[in-house]
Design a protein around this motif. Sequence first.
Motif, short mmCIF file in Angstrom:
data_model
loop_
_atom_site.label_atom_id
_atom_site.label_comp_id
_atom_site.label_asym_id
_atom_site.label_seq_id
_atom_site.Cartn_x
_atom_site.Cartn_y
_atom_site.Cartn_z
N TRP A 172 0.91 -1.16 -0.15
CA TRP A 172 -0.08 0.03 -0.17
C TRP A 172 0.82 1.22 0.00
O TRP A 172 1.96 1.30 0.76
CB TRP A 172 -0.89 0.13 1.40
N ARG A 215 -10.27 -4.00 8.96
CA ARG A 215 -10.85 -4.14 7.30
C ARG A 215 -10.91 -5.50 7.04
O ARG A 215 -11.07 -5.99 6.05
CB ARG A 215 -10.56 -3.33 6.35
N TYR A 267 0.91 5.80 -1.29
CA TYR A 267 0.48 6.95 -1.91
C TYR A 267 1.15 7.33 -3.16
O TYR A 267 0.68 8.45 -3.74
CB TYR A 267 0.39 8.07 -0.90
N ASN A 325 -4.84 5.47 -0.01
CA ASN A 325 -6.00 6.32 0.15
C ASN A 325 -7.22 5.54 0.57
O ASN A 325 -8.28 5.95 1.21
CB ASN A 325 -6.41 7.35 -1.20
N GLU A 326 -7.32 4.26 -0.17
CA GLU A 326 -8.61 3.54 0.04
C GLU A 326 -8.56 3.04 1.57
O GLU A 326 -9.86 2.45 1.92
CB GLU A 326 -8.59 2.12 -0.62
N GLY A 353 -1.46 -1.16 -3.88
CA GLY A 353 -2.67 -0.83 -3.33
C GLY A 353 -2.60 0.56 -3.31
O GLY A 353 -1.69 1.05 -2.58
N ASP A 354 -3.68 1.42 -3.45
CA ASP A 354 -3.75 2.61 -3.06
C ASP A 354 -4.10 2.99 -1.56
O ASP A 354 -5.22 2.66 -1.30
CB ASP A 354 -4.82 3.25 -4.07
N LYS A 409 -8.24 -7.21 6.06
CA LYS A 409 -7.45 -7.34 4.71
C LYS A 409 -6.44 -8.73 5.10
O LYS A 409 -5.74 -8.97 4.03
CB LYS A 409 -6.75 -6.14 4.73
#
Length: 275
Positions: free
Chosen positions: A45, A94, A47, A63-64, A60-61, A96
């Motif tokens: 992840w 979440r 930015y 920001n999500e 992965g973004d 993940k």
Amino acid sequence: MDPASLTTSPLPLAANTFWFGDRLPPVEQLCLKTMAHCGHDVTLWTYDQLEGVPAEVLIGDANEILPFSSFIAYKEARGARLFADIFRLELLRRSKGLWLDADCLMLKPILDDRPYIFGWEDGNRINNAVLKMPADSELLERLWAFVTARPVVPPWWPWPKRIWQRAVYPIGLARGPEAVALGTFGPKIVTHLVQELGLEEHAQRPEMFYPVHYNETGRYFEPGAAEECITGDTVCCHLWLSNIRSKVEKIGVERFYAETFLGRKFAEFGIDAMA
């Protein structure tokens, strides 16, 4: 608890990590490659548009998970360590999967889907470089409450300091998260709450994830020294990047890389450690 039970389930867990910046350094390239090599579906992840990410790794973004506007950092030059301690908790909230610090060099896959996965880094502290817990667990709920509460009031502070922190918060004099001690949002609060909730039985022994202690990272730069700490139960080696980066940059190939545990790993996975 039998450490071998960490490798009895059929599939490696989905793994997540985080990087802040525009290029992934060689040590992290190596570690992510070992995660993927062990069969983990790895999501990095970020930015930024990152250079140097292994092809086997998903991007992965970030920001999500948490918007960039929520990014905070220590006042001292410690990179994204403070924010990463918070970010991993939101990933776990979440559901993940497994969290792995980007400087975890994997030797075996983590296959077990037990609810809690974490380990002692020594006899006193549980580290959060390898971390998993149920999204609805009291442990995660209390960790999240601590890292999001303002003012920050570590429960191990002496009571006069805690009272003062709360009293001066309305007038802007309380110490913010950017000014607390390193590890407050990470190993310190994880260890405190695991012990308070009586979850120590879930913590793996140091040789599982942290065979070479932070204070002994020189072993990675001495032929045969790291191998003295790694056992048949070792799943990964947390490389403590903040402690070894300067050593990697200063020691030349002829002196070190071909002869050490870490050097052989760079060669095995085709990573140029001096890039």
